[in-house]
Design a protein around this motif. Structure first.
Motif, short mmCIF file in Angstrom:
data_model
loop_
_atom_site.label_atom_id
_atom_site.label_comp_id
_atom_site.label_asym_id
_atom_site.label_seq_id
_atom_site.Cartn_x
_atom_site.Cartn_y
_atom_site.Cartn_z
N TRP A 1 -1.98 -4.04 -3.48
CA TRP A 1 -2.50 -4.13 -2.07
C TRP A 1 -4.11 -4.44 -1.79
CZ3 TRP A 1 -6.19 -1.39 0.71
CH2 TRP A 1 -6.64 -0.13 0.11
N ALA A 2 -4.86 -3.64 -2.65
CA ALA A 2 -6.27 -3.82 -2.78
C ALA A 2 -6.64 -5.16 -3.17
CB ALA A 2 -6.76 -2.71 -3.53
N VAL B 1 -6.07 -7.48 -0.32
CA VAL B 1 -7.07 -7.45 0.72
C VAL B 1 -8.55 -8.23 0.27
CG1 VAL B 1 -8.60 -5.94 1.92
CG2 VAL B 1 -6.13 -5.26 1.72
N ILE B 2 -9.05 -7.87 -0.95
CA ILE B 2 -10.16 -8.49 -1.40
C ILE B 2 -9.98 -9.94 -1.62
CG2 ILE B 2 -11.84 -8.78 -3.44
CD1 ILE B 2 -11.15 -5.65 -3.92
N LYS C 1 0.79 -1.22 -0.03
CA LYS C 1 0.12 -0.04 0.06
C LYS C 1 0.75 1.15 0.04
CE LYS C 1 -3.97 1.95 2.19
NZ LYS C 1 -5.04 1.77 3.52
N TYR D 1 -2.73 -0.92 -7.62
CA TYR D 1 -3.67 -1.65 -6.98
C TYR D 1 -3.27 -3.00 -6.49
CZ TYR D 1 -2.27 -3.88 -11.42
OH TYR D 1 -1.34 -4.52 -12.21
N TRP E 1 -11.63 2.35 -2.69
CA TRP E 1 -10.16 3.03 -3.26
C TRP E 1 -9.94 2.44 -4.80
CZ3 TRP E 1 -5.90 1.10 -5.63
CH2 TRP E 1 -4.59 1.99 -5.48
N LEU E 2 -10.37 1.42 -5.06
CA LEU E 2 -10.25 0.91 -6.37
C LEU E 2 -11.21 1.81 -7.18
CD1 LEU E 2 -9.80 -3.15 -5.90
CD2 LEU E 2 -8.19 -1.34 -6.87
N GLU F 1 -12.77 -0.64 2.24
CA GLU F 1 -11.77 0.41 2.07
C GLU F 1 -11.08 0.15 0.73
OE1 GLU F 1 -7.41 2.19 3.74
OE2 GLU F 1 -8.32 0.09 4.26
N ALA F 2 -10.99 -1.29 0.65
CA ALA F 2 -10.16 -1.51 -0.68
C ALA F 2 -11.10 -1.36 -2.12
CB ALA F 2 -9.88 -3.10 -0.35
N TRP F 3 -12.32 -2.05 -1.88
CA TRP F 3 -13.08 -1.88 -2.91
C TRP F 3 -13.29 -0.28 -3.24
CZ3 TRP F 3 -15.90 -5.86 -5.13
CH2 TRP F 3 -16.93 -5.37 -6.19
#
Length: 313
Positions: free
Chosen positions: A149-150, A153-154, A131, A147, A203-204, A199-201
């Motif tokens: 890190w996201a 996470v997902i 991140k 992307y 942010w993307l 958060e990840a969703w």
């Protein structure tokens, strides 16, 4: 192989399958035989079952490495080469390009390997590094694909494969959670929102909107056409791009000391970590993972049950 790659049948294949076949074709065309010529240059009449067996065994064993992709030579690579050759021969036979399937009957290498499931604390430290480095300006020293890190996470929160994460679109976002459409026969489900997943969703989505605005790209009208994980071009991230980004990210994690070389893990290993960490009994883990059989649940679940002793006193 050249004609198969230009065929309508090839164009109809899924994007990931096309990329896999292109990679296998590269291996075959560059693989040096004992005759002093690449396998792809052999006369077709010389390619029979024993010759293909030698190729598959050598690729699976990592022998005769010759290209930048050599570190990928594994039992799985040998199996992929066999399946690709077999598909090409099956396509070519009715078209008069070959008389038989020389890849049929090959003794297949075992594809079972170490999953290298990361320790939870280590995995979180690695994702945190991804991140931070993903936030650096593009093409600067030590920067990573933003992307990565996201995606990690997902993949963890939803117990997903890389291809499943890359296939996510706005149509998969609901008030309750993320609609997870699984591959390889697993059952889909809806994973409820958690703070890290949300958060990840989000942010993307913000990142994607910024790219589309900068590139002045039209926004797809249908939610199922708006992919969540996109490259700097604004188009969906493909398998090879994701794989390259992950390898670079892991290499930087090792170089910075966040990850020891022997702790190196792939994106798919996160699914092992996620299913192992899923709370509940085996049946509840199976419902969460979508696996049709308990055998597959046991393959991914590395937790050890705590049981009572035989005696009460």
């Amino acid at each position: 192989l050249d004609q198969h790659a230009k065929s309508a049948a090839f164009r109809k294949l899924a994007q990931d399958t096309q990329e896999d076949y292109i990679r296998c074709r590269k291996i075959i065309n560059g693989f040096q035989t004992k005759l002093g010529v690449p396998f792809g240059k052999l006369k077709l009449r010389k390619v029979d079952l024993p010759v293909v067996q030698v190729l598959v065994d050598a690729v699976a064993d990592g022998k005769r490495r010759h290209d930048d992709d050599a570190e990928k030579r594994t039992p799985s690579s040998g199996a992929h080469v066999q399946r690709y050759l077999s598909a090409a021969f099956v396509w070519g036979m009715p078209r008069g390009l070959c008389k038989f399937n020389a890849a049929q009957g090959v003794d297949m290498p075992s594809e079972v390997g170490a999953h290298r499931m990361p320790d939870l604390v280590t995995m979180k430290a690695v994702v945190a590094l991804f991140k931070r480095r993903g936030g650096l300006p593009t093409r600067t020293k030590g920067s990573l694909a933003p992307y990565v890190w996201a995606v990690a996470v997902i993949a963890y929160e939803c117990r997903m494969r890389s291809v499943e994460v890359r296939s996510l679109t706005d149509a998969d976002e609901t008030n309750e959670g993320v609609i997870v459409d699984r591959r390889k026969g697993s059952l889909g489900n809806v994973t409820r929102w958690s703070p890290p997943l949300r958060e990840a969703w989000d942010w993307l989505k913000v990142r994607r909107q910024g790219i589309w605005a900068r590139k002045r790209l039209p926004i797809p009208h249908r939610p199922q056409d708006r992919y969540l994980v996109v490259a700097e071009t604004g188009r969906p991230v493909i398998k090879s791009t994701m794989s390259s980004a992950w390898r670079r990210a892991i290499a930087i994690a090792i170089a910075t000391g966040v990850l020891a070389p022997e702790e190196k893990f792939g994106l798919h290993a996160i699914k092992h970590r996620a299913i192992t960490d899923t709370k509940g009994n085996k049946a509840e883990k199976q419902l969460a993972s979508g696996h049709k059989t308990m055998q597959m649940v046991n393959h991914y679940d590395h937790s050890r049950p705590v049981v009572d002793p035989v005696s009460d006193t």
